[in-house]
Design an enzyme around this catalytic site. Structure first.
Site, PDB file in Angstrom:
ATOM      1  N   SER A 251      -7.499   5.391  -0.175  1.00  0.00           N
ATOM      2  CA  SER A 251      -7.699   3.889  -0.715  1.00  0.00           C
ATOM      3  C   SER A 251      -9.145   3.582  -0.717  1.00  0.00           C
ATOM      4  O   SER A 251      -9.662   3.592   0.376  1.00  0.00           O
ATOM      5  CB  SER A 251      -6.904   3.015  -0.336  1.00  0.00           C
ATOM      6  OG  SER A 251      -5.514   3.431  -0.292  1.00  0.00           O
TER       7      SER A 251
ATOM      8  N   ASP B 194       0.808  -1.284   0.155  1.00  0.00           N
ATOM      9  CA  ASP B 194      -0.051   0.058   0.046  1.00  0.00           C
ATOM     10  C   ASP B 194       0.850   1.320   0.062  1.00  0.00           C
ATOM     11  O   ASP B 194       0.313   2.322  -0.059  1.00  0.00           O
ATOM     12  CB  ASP B 194      -0.986   0.022   1.375  1.00  0.00           C
ATOM     13  CG  ASP B 194      -2.129   1.057   0.953  1.00  0.00           C
ATOM     14  OD1 ASP B 194      -2.328   1.136  -0.042  1.00  0.00           O
ATOM     15  OD2 ASP B 194      -2.600   1.431   2.207  1.00  0.00           O
TER      16      ASP B 194
ATOM     17  N   GLN C  34      -5.265  -1.477  -7.306  1.00  0.00           N
ATOM     18  CA  GLN C  34      -5.889  -0.569  -6.290  1.00  0.00           C
ATOM     19  C   GLN C  34      -6.827   0.546  -6.782  1.00  0.00           C
ATOM     20  O   GLN C  34      -6.264   1.172  -7.841  1.00  0.00           O
ATOM     21  CB  GLN C  34      -4.946  -0.001  -5.273  1.00  0.00           C
ATOM     22  CG  GLN C  34      -5.626   0.789  -4.119  1.00  0.00           C
ATOM     23  CD  GLN C  34      -4.737   1.404  -3.187  1.00  0.00           C
ATOM     24  OE1 GLN C  34      -4.541   2.532  -3.323  1.00  0.00           O
ATOM     25  NE2 GLN C  34      -4.417   0.988  -2.099  1.00  0.00           N
TER      26      GLN C  34
END
Length: 288
Positions: free
Chosen positions: A231, A207, A281
């Protein structure tokens, strides 16, 4: 293992609090909310604790609410299915009784099969690059009072995952660039021979510097004014075995941004050019 890495390993070592229920502490990385990678890594660890003899090959999760880094997180694991080759788990992460993340993980027995992969893209060797921590010290010292004290501390903080970015962006003076980023990743110090731990650490690290790929073409960063970023979801596929205490190249691109959302993709390669994991993502990138 360095002390800072030991603390991260301990952060991922959840405490059982009942049948298929676990609890994990939170860490403050200087962000307004809990770092999404922490919740992902802990969720995968919780699910892995309920599966024997099978390793995770894919993870799909949605971030539902911002997490509070001053509170622990409770993880409920639901045993969806245990088949002959695959096991599926659903995980719900909660704080103060409210869901902050929901995800599904699939686990598979080890087996042989067809083999192919994309070639590793070219990238400078990690020993030719400065670490993110070194860049943080340079930025903090250069900008001085232009950066708030809390942000300066965050730039200089010691990191359990060493990240060496290729051609890093100046967060305060970004320029428009193609939607592509590269970084080398590895844990600081040797780790135990536990494939579950290595998968959870890669999940945690995946991430970092991901969402920003979709910001590159627009000449903005997390520090830009009137920009809201978060996110929305995260997915990982584990292709082959790897070690997080050895260098991995994280090669990322962003094929599209529209509707206030940016879509990002990534591939992890080891130094031998073996593709070990892939990520995607979608993120909120909203200009207020």
């Amino acid at each position: 293992m360095l002390e800072v890495t030991k603390k991260l390993v301990e952060l991922l070592d959840l405490v059982p609090i009942g049948d298929d229920h676990f609890q994990g502490d939170s860490e403050d990385l200087g962000f307004p909310n809990v770092f999404g990678g922490q919740v992902l890594g802990q969720a995968l660890m919780a699910a892995s604790r309920t599966v024997q003899g099978r390793l995770c090959h894919s993870l799909h999760a949605y971030f539902l609410r911002p997490g509070n880094h001053s509170m622990p997180i409770d993880y409920e694991v639901q045993r969806v299915r245990d088949g002959g080759s695959f096991s599926v788990r659903r995980v719900i992460a909660r704080q103060d009784g409210k869901e902050i993340l929901t995800g599904s993980m699939s686990f598979q027995v080890e087996e042989a099969g067809f083999e192919h992969q994309l070639s590793m893209p070219s990238a400078p060797a990690p020993d030719t690059l400065r670490s993110e921590e070194e860049w943080g010290h340079i930025l903090s010292d250069t900008l001085g009072d232009k950066v708030p004290e809390r942000m300066r501390a965050n730039l200089k903080r010691e990191r359990p995952i060493e990240i060496r970015p290729v051609d890093p962006v100046n967060p305060l003076k970004p320029e428009k660039r193609p939607p592509h980023k590269q970084s080398w990743f590895r844990a600081q110090g040797p780790l135990p021979d536990d494939p579950v731990l290595h998968r959870c650490l890669l999940t945690y690290a995946s991430d970092f510097q991901f969402l920003g790929t979709s910001l590159n073409p627009h000449g903005v960063t997390f520090m830009s004014k009137n920009l809201q970023v978060a996110s929305l979801d995260h997915a990982i596929w584990f292709h082959r075995d790897f070690r997080m205490d050895e260098w991995l190249l994280y090669d990322k691109d962003s094929p599209s941004a529209s509707g206030g959302r940016g879509f990002n993709r990534g591939n992890f390669f080891n130094q031998d050019g073996v593709l070990v994991a892939s990520t995607t993502q979608e993120a909120l990138i909203r200009q207020r």
